[in-house]
Design a protein around this motif. Structure first.
Motif, short mmCIF file in Angstrom:
data_model
loop_
_atom_site.label_atom_id
_atom_site.label_comp_id
_atom_site.label_asym_id
_atom_site.label_seq_id
_atom_site.Cartn_x
_atom_site.Cartn_y
_atom_site.Cartn_z
N ARG A 187 0.85 -1.19 0.00
CA ARG A 187 0.00 0.00 0.00
C ARG A 187 0.88 1.24 0.00
O ARG A 187 1.90 1.30 0.67
N GLY A 188 0.49 2.22 -0.81
CA GLY A 188 1.22 3.48 -0.83
C GLY A 188 2.47 3.48 -1.69
O GLY A 188 3.28 4.40 -1.61
N SER A 189 2.62 2.48 -2.54
CA SER A 189 3.84 2.39 -3.35
C SER A 189 3.78 3.20 -4.65
O SER A 189 4.74 3.24 -5.39
N GLY A 190 2.65 3.83 -4.92
CA GLY A 190 2.56 4.68 -6.11
C GLY A 190 1.94 4.02 -7.31
O GLY A 190 2.05 4.55 -8.43
N LYS A 191 1.28 2.89 -7.16
CA LYS A 191 0.65 2.20 -8.29
C LYS A 191 -0.41 3.08 -8.95
O LYS A 191 -0.39 3.31 -10.16
N THR A 192 -1.33 3.57 -8.15
CA THR A 192 -2.44 4.38 -8.66
C THR A 192 -1.94 5.73 -9.18
O THR A 192 -2.30 6.14 -10.29
N TYR A 193 -1.10 6.39 -8.42
CA TYR A 193 -0.56 7.68 -8.83
C TYR A 193 0.18 7.55 -10.16
O TYR A 193 -0.01 8.36 -11.07
N GLY A 194 1.01 6.55 -10.26
CA GLY A 194 1.78 6.34 -11.49
C GLY A 194 0.89 6.07 -12.69
O GLY A 194 1.17 6.53 -13.80
N PHE A 195 -0.19 5.31 -12.49
CA PHE A 195 -1.11 5.05 -13.59
C PHE A 195 -1.76 6.35 -14.05
O PHE A 195 -1.83 6.62 -15.24
N ARG A 196 -2.23 7.13 -13.11
CA ARG A 196 -2.90 8.38 -13.47
C ARG A 196 -1.95 9.34 -14.20
O ARG A 196 -2.34 10.01 -15.15
N LYS A 197 -0.74 9.38 -13.75
CA LYS A 197 0.27 10.20 -14.43
C LYS A 197 0.50 9.69 -15.86
O LYS A 197 0.60 10.47 -16.81
N GLN A 198 0.55 8.37 -16.02
CA GLN A 198 0.79 7.78 -17.34
C GLN A 198 -0.34 8.07 -18.33
O GLN A 198 -0.08 8.35 -19.49
N VAL A 199 -1.58 8.03 -17.87
CA VAL A 199 -2.68 8.27 -18.82
C VAL A 199 -2.69 9.71 -19.30
O VAL A 199 -3.10 9.99 -20.43
N VAL A 200 -2.20 10.64 -18.48
CA VAL A 200 -2.08 12.02 -18.94
C VAL A 200 -0.97 12.11 -19.99
O VAL A 200 -1.12 12.77 -21.02
N LYS A 201 0.14 11.44 -19.74
CA LYS A 201 1.22 11.41 -20.74
C LYS A 201 0.72 10.82 -22.06
O LYS A 201 1.05 11.33 -23.14
N ASP A 202 -0.06 9.75 -21.98
CA ASP A 202 -0.63 9.15 -23.19
C ASP A 202 -1.49 10.15 -23.94
O ASP A 202 -1.39 10.29 -25.16
N TRP A 203 -2.35 10.86 -23.19
CA TRP A 203 -3.25 11.83 -23.82
C TRP A 203 -2.45 12.94 -24.50
O TRP A 203 -2.77 13.35 -25.62
N LEU A 204 -1.41 13.41 -23.84
CA LEU A 204 -0.59 14.46 -24.45
C LEU A 204 0.10 13.97 -25.71
O LEU A 204 0.28 14.73 -26.66
N LYS A 205 0.46 12.71 -25.72
CA LYS A 205 1.19 12.14 -26.86
C LYS A 205 0.27 11.88 -28.06
O LYS A 205 0.58 12.26 -29.19
N ASP A 206 -0.88 11.23 -27.82
CA ASP A 206 -1.70 10.81 -28.95
C ASP A 206 -3.21 10.95 -28.73
O ASP A 206 -4.00 10.40 -29.48
N ARG A 207 -3.58 11.66 -27.68
CA ARG A 207 -4.98 11.88 -27.32
C ARG A 207 -5.73 10.59 -26.98
O ARG A 207 -6.95 10.52 -27.03
N SER A 208 -4.99 9.55 -26.60
CA SER A 208 -5.65 8.30 -26.19
C SER A 208 -6.27 8.48 -24.81
O SER A 208 -5.90 9.37 -24.05
N ARG A 209 -7.22 7.63 -24.52
CA ARG A 209 -7.99 7.70 -23.28
C ARG A 209 -7.84 6.41 -22.48
O ARG A 209 -7.22 5.46 -22.93
N PHE A 210 -8.45 6.41 -21.31
CA PHE A 210 -8.41 5.22 -20.47
C PHE A 210 -9.80 4.94 -19.93
O PHE A 210 -10.70 5.78 -20.00
N VAL A 211 -9.97 3.74 -19.38
CA VAL A 211 -11.19 3.36 -18.67
C VAL A 211 -10.77 2.88 -17.29
O VAL A 211 -9.85 2.07 -17.17
N GLU A 212 -11.42 3.39 -16.25
CA GLU A 212 -11.21 2.87 -14.90
C GLU A 212 -12.47 2.13 -14.48
O GLU A 212 -13.57 2.66 -14.59
N ILE A 213 -12.27 0.91 -14.01
CA ILE A 213 -13.37 0.03 -13.62
C ILE A 213 -13.48 -0.02 -12.11
O ILE A 213 -12.49 -0.25 -11.41
N ALA A 214 -14.68 0.17 -11.61
CA ALA A 214 -15.01 -0.03 -10.20
C ALA A 214 -15.93 -1.25 -10.11
O ALA A 214 -16.53 -1.65 -11.10
#
Length: 186
Positions: free
Chosen positions: A24-51
């Motif tokens: 817990r607290g190792s940055g899994k979620t934070y890192g994913f959220r940061k990555q999807v923004v990088k993806d969007w900036l690069k190619d306007r790709s999107r993500f889906v988060e499932i609950a």
């Protein structure tokens, strides 16, 4: 941030399905959220988060990108979220949003019949955070046939890539805290 989970290394494996189990607290979620923004900036790709449950979408969406904003990871961007997803905009000269664009979608496994009716465009990454439920958690349970429902949701999101003749590959990430080896995914 070198003590946090290394998303760069994980992405180099280029795996269709990746399960990340770490403390817990190792940055899994934070890192994913940061990555999807990088993806969007690069190619306007999107993500889906499932609950798991539709009731979880309210909590999930509340201040979804707050840590990213507070840490000034993308100082020229603004974020907002609601129960349906996350939106992003470049700032104008006054610091206000120029134009809101979809960054990500939120879906609930418990509503998977409705998920099939929606359209998902340019999705590159799908994530289910807290994919494993901790054994001592008396408030949360796995859905009956959860794995089958999850694969149906992934199929609904990725099938539209085929329908639109998109060549973009879609990746699934299952994030969890190291807690229990008895679960429907394993």
């Amino acid at each position: 941030m070198s003590d946090y989970y290394n998303w760069h290394e994980t992405l180099t494996y280029n795996a269709d399905v990746t399960m990340i189990i770490d403390m817990r607290g190792s940055g899994k979620t934070y890192g994913f959220r940061k990555q999807v923004v990088k993806d969007w900036l690069k190619d306007r790709s999107r993500f889906v988060e499932i609950a798991r449950h539709v009731e979880s979408l309210k909590d999930l969406s509340r201040d979804y990108m707050e840590k990213i904003t507070v840490n000034k990871e993308f100082p020229n961007l603004l974020f907002k979220s609601d129960r349906t997803g996350v939106y992003v905009s470049f700032k104008n000269d006054k610091g206000d949003p120029k134009k809101w664009e979809q960054l990500g979608y939120f879906v609930a496994l418990s509503q998977y019949q409705n998920v099939k009716k929606k359209t998902y465009v340019r999705v590159k990454r799908i994530v289910m955070d807290e994919a494993l439920i901790e054994v001592n958690d008396v408030y949360h349970r796995y859905l009956p046939n959860e794995w089958e429902i999850l694969t149906n949701v992934v199929d609904s999101v990725t099938r539209q890539h085929l329908d639109e003749n998109e060549s973009q590959r879609c990746y699934l990430y299952l994030l969890a805290n190291a807690c229990n080896v008895v679960n429907p995914i394993f």
